[in-house]
Design a protein around this motif. Structure first.
Motif, short mmCIF file in Angstrom:
data_model
loop_
_atom_site.label_atom_id
_atom_site.label_comp_id
_atom_site.label_asym_id
_atom_site.label_seq_id
_atom_site.Cartn_x
_atom_site.Cartn_y
_atom_site.Cartn_z
N ALA A 119 0.78 -1.03 0.41
CA ALA A 119 -0.33 -0.28 0.29
C ALA A 119 0.89 1.76 -0.14
N GLN A 120 0.42 2.38 -0.28
CA GLN A 120 1.39 3.37 -0.61
C GLN A 120 2.22 4.16 0.53
N ASP A 121 1.39 3.87 1.60
CA ASP A 121 2.66 4.23 2.91
C ASP A 121 2.83 3.46 3.74
N SER A 122 3.44 1.86 2.91
CA SER A 122 3.51 0.42 3.95
C SER A 122 4.34 -0.03 3.31
N LYS A 123 5.35 -0.41 4.28
CA LYS A 123 6.45 -0.94 3.65
C LYS A 123 6.75 -2.24 5.01
N ASP A 124 4.97 -3.02 5.09
CA ASP A 124 5.28 -3.99 5.74
C ASP A 124 4.75 -4.82 4.99
N PRO A 125 5.24 -6.11 5.74
CA PRO A 125 4.33 -8.17 4.42
C PRO A 125 2.89 -7.68 5.15
N VAL A 126 2.34 -8.15 4.52
CA VAL A 126 0.12 -8.24 4.99
C VAL A 126 0.78 -10.14 6.00
N ASP A 127 -0.04 -9.84 6.88
CA ASP A 127 -0.38 -10.39 7.23
C ASP A 127 -0.60 -12.03 7.15
N LEU A 128 0.32 -13.07 6.90
CA LEU A 128 -0.11 -14.14 6.40
C LEU A 128 -0.99 -15.00 7.40
N HIS A 129 -0.21 -14.58 9.39
CA HIS A 129 -1.80 -15.01 8.78
C HIS A 129 -2.63 -14.89 9.42
N THR A 130 -3.01 -13.45 9.67
CA THR A 130 -4.54 -12.99 9.30
C THR A 130 -5.39 -12.94 7.95
N VAL A 131 -4.60 -13.69 6.81
CA VAL A 131 -4.70 -14.02 5.43
C VAL A 131 -5.56 -15.76 5.92
N ALA A 132 -4.69 -16.17 6.46
CA ALA A 132 -4.98 -17.91 6.87
C ALA A 132 -6.72 -17.96 7.51
N THR A 133 -6.62 -17.17 8.83
CA THR A 133 -7.70 -17.48 9.68
C THR A 133 -8.73 -16.51 9.01
N LYS A 134 -8.77 -15.86 8.10
CA LYS A 134 -9.78 -15.17 7.81
C LYS A 134 -9.74 -16.90 6.55
N LEU A 135 -9.42 -16.81 5.85
CA LEU A 135 -9.57 -17.45 4.64
C LEU A 135 -10.26 -18.74 5.37
N ALA A 136 -9.71 -19.45 6.47
CA ALA A 136 -10.11 -20.95 7.08
C ALA A 136 -11.62 -20.39 7.55
N ASN A 137 -12.08 -18.94 7.94
CA ASN A 137 -13.33 -19.32 8.17
C ASN A 137 -14.48 -19.56 7.42
N TRP A 138 -14.20 -19.63 5.58
CA TRP A 138 -14.93 -21.19 5.10
C TRP A 138 -14.57 -22.36 4.76
N GLY A 139 -13.60 -22.72 5.81
CA GLY A 139 -12.98 -24.17 5.69
C GLY A 139 -11.51 -23.89 5.31
N GLY A 140 -11.39 -25.02 5.68
CA GLY A 140 -10.01 -25.35 5.48
C GLY A 140 -8.78 -25.00 6.94
N ASN A 141 -7.61 -25.29 7.05
CA ASN A 141 -7.34 -24.97 8.21
C ASN A 141 -6.16 -23.85 7.93
N ALA A 142 -6.22 -23.35 8.52
CA ALA A 142 -4.95 -22.33 8.61
C ALA A 142 -3.75 -22.39 9.35
N ARG A 143 -2.47 -22.75 8.44
CA ARG A 143 -1.53 -22.81 9.01
C ARG A 143 -0.12 -22.09 9.01
N ALA A 144 -0.63 -20.53 9.31
CA ALA A 144 0.29 -19.54 9.16
C ALA A 144 -0.16 -18.48 10.73
#
Length: 144
Positions: A119-144
């Motif tokens: 993002a324009q004002d960011s140099k932080d990597p995407v939080d993979l734990h957040t991605v994994a957890t939100k994706l797992a809300n629909w099924g599957g297993n969060a691993r990050a």
């Protein structure tokens, strides 16, 4: 000097994978510590991308198949997972947007890349734990 995005793209697109001790190179290259999310049919893993990216993710089938060979169930799953993944990443403060790209169809597994620049004002990597957890809300297993 870090590689440019163009150099990284050329390196990834031009990569070929040979069998490793008779094992499928795609199966052999999936290391547990890089898996972000998974279910019975899909694996989402992260890759070290160019410095311009807040994340580079690879979604691939567990089954040895190619684009155009996905059965209706896998094709439907791919659409849902991809759409959800893009929405999740694009709503994080670290990512500007998501590019979805497919290449290397000869490698043995259906796979698609998800690239998100900072993002324009960011140099932080995407939080993979957040991605994994939100994706797992629909099924599957969060691993990050």
């Amino acid at each position: 000097m870090p590689e440019s995005a163009e150099d990284v793209w050329a390196r990834i697109v031009g990569a070929s994978r040979r069998a490793v001790d008779g094992e499928c190179p795609e199966c052999a290259s999936v290391t547990p510590e890089r898996i972000v999310w998974e279910d019975d049919s899909w694996i989402l893993s992260y890759s070290d991308g160019p410095a311009e990216l807040s994340t580079a993710l690879l979604l691939q089938t567990r089954e040895h198949t190619r684009v155009g060979q996905l059965d209706d169930d896998l094709a439907t799953q791919f659409g849902r997972i991809s759409n959800r993944l893009v929405r999740i990443i694009e709503n994080l403060p670290e990512a500007e947007y998501v590019d979805v790209s497919r290449y290397g169809a000869h490698r043995g597994h259906f796979h698609v890349w998800f690239f998100a620049p900072y993002a324009q004002d960011s140099k932080d990597p995407v939080d993979l734990h957040t991605v994994a957890t939100k994706l797992a809300n629909w099924g599957g297993n969060a691993r990050a």
